[in-house]
Write an enzyme that holds these catalytic residues in place. Sequence first.
Site, PDB file in Angstrom:
ATOM      1  N   ARG A 165       5.838  -7.722  21.568  1.00  0.00           N
ATOM      2  CA  ARG A 165       6.846  -6.902  20.889  1.00  0.00           C
ATOM      3  C   ARG A 165       8.069  -7.726  20.485  1.00  0.00           C
ATOM      4  NH1 ARG A 165       8.918  -1.474  23.668  1.00  0.00           N
ATOM      5  NH2 ARG A 165       9.985  -2.927  25.037  1.00  0.00           N
ATOM      6  N   HIS A 207       9.400   6.012  16.971  1.00  0.00           N
ATOM      7  CA  HIS A 207       8.131   6.092  16.226  1.00  0.00           C
ATOM      8  C   HIS A 207       7.171   5.093  16.877  1.00  0.00           C
ATOM      9  CE1 HIS A 207       5.145   6.357  13.136  1.00  0.00           C
ATOM     10  NE2 HIS A 207       5.255   5.073  12.855  1.00  0.00           N
ATOM     11  N   GLN A 226       0.816  -1.223   0.000  1.00  0.00           N
ATOM     12  CA  GLN A 226       0.000   0.000   0.000  1.00  0.00           C
ATOM     13  C   GLN A 226       0.850   1.275   0.000  1.00  0.00           C
ATOM     14  OE1 GLN A 226      -3.595   0.711   0.451  1.00  0.00           O
ATOM     15  NE2 GLN A 226      -3.679  -1.247  -0.595  1.00  0.00           N
ATOM     16  N   ILE A 227       1.865   1.303   0.865  1.00  0.00           N
ATOM     17  CA  ILE A 227       2.721   2.497   0.921  1.00  0.00           C
ATOM     18  C   ILE A 227       3.485   2.630  -0.392  1.00  0.00           C
ATOM     19  CG2 ILE A 227       4.691   3.597   2.071  1.00  0.00           C
ATOM     20  CD1 ILE A 227       3.730   2.288   4.695  1.00  0.00           C
ATOM     21  N   GLN A 247      18.762  -7.671   4.721  1.00  0.00           N
ATOM     22  CA  GLN A 247      18.753  -6.448   3.908  1.00  0.00           C
ATOM     23  C   GLN A 247      19.936  -5.548   4.260  1.00  0.00           C
ATOM     24  OE1 GLN A 247      14.881  -4.561   3.766  1.00  0.00           O
ATOM     25  NE2 GLN A 247      13.967  -6.331   2.747  1.00  0.00           N
ATOM     26  N   GLY A 260       9.361   0.707   7.470  1.00  0.00           N
ATOM     27  CA  GLY A 260       8.679  -0.448   8.052  1.00  0.00           C
ATOM     28  C   GLY A 260       8.875  -0.519   9.556  1.00  0.00           C
TER      29      GLY A 260
END
Length: 330
Positions: free
Chosen positions: A100, A189, A17-18, A114, A132
């Site tokens: 978490r 964030h 979506q982003i 990555q 992300g």
Amino acid sequence: MTMKQPVRVAVTGAAGQIGYSLLFRIAAGDMLGQDQPVILQLLEITPALKALNGVVMELRDGAFPLLADVITSDDPMVAFKDADYALLVGAMPRKAGMERGDLLGANGGIFKPQGEALGAVASRNVKVLVVGNPANTNALIAQQNAPDLDPKCFTAMVRLDHNRALSQLAEKTGAAVSDIKNVTIWGNHSSTQYPDLSQATVNGKPALEQVDRTWYENDYIPTVAKRGAAIIEARGASSAASAASAAIDHMHDWALGTKDGEWVSMGIPSDGSYGIPEGLIYGFPVRVKDGKYEIVQGLDVSDFSRGKMDATAQELEEERDEVRKLGLVK
């Protein structure tokens, strides 16, 4: 206008979506300017490659003058090859009942390889933005697994929170967003972030003289911090277009610089400024010149601010300790 040589922009989770909101704006020149051609290098998981090909068809159908080429792959070594910019959007979303630690572990499986691939094949001056979530700690994982790159190559997105902070203040004061300067998002964030108006101005006058302190502490801060959850509640899906827009803003300012006398918020490796533990990827007020960001120094920190700044730092330390236990960072 003379065109520059194309730069390579890698985007992960490109069929999501982003990604769908992001790619067309990059191709249109919103991120790097109207004189900068781009080669998009798009990474997706294998099952999403078919959908990604549909997005590529649309990108080509946009006939963007600045879009020099589009490459797709499910291999980060291909997608990150010689990348000048990398937007790491793809991540494992939190599912119901997930702790978490589970989320951090699942994302470690994405951001460790990555980071390794970026370290192996990206440009040595690559500018990496992790979108992300949990973005700050995902950025730390990627950074720690790319030891050959400058740690400052890795940033996390708090610009969406910064933009939310601007718009909420504009709504309250009746000012235009463009009349508001020097809002800061400190920290993670997450819902512990600290949207700080102590240095902010509205039409050149201190913001905190124009709003009620009780509103600021009890309404404004939680509204900004929990805006993502409110959007999920209303839309039935997480914020995508606004996240893409914030990613464009973050990269635009990092590449092309901030305006004189103004700063923005970026999640960057702490150098110990403002007593924030070194090495954490933490939201700071920054100015950017010639593609390099610097933390704005010498700002007054009240007792109220100190408590908020330390609480969000503590959360980031806890996240770092969890991923350290999982062997994802040093």
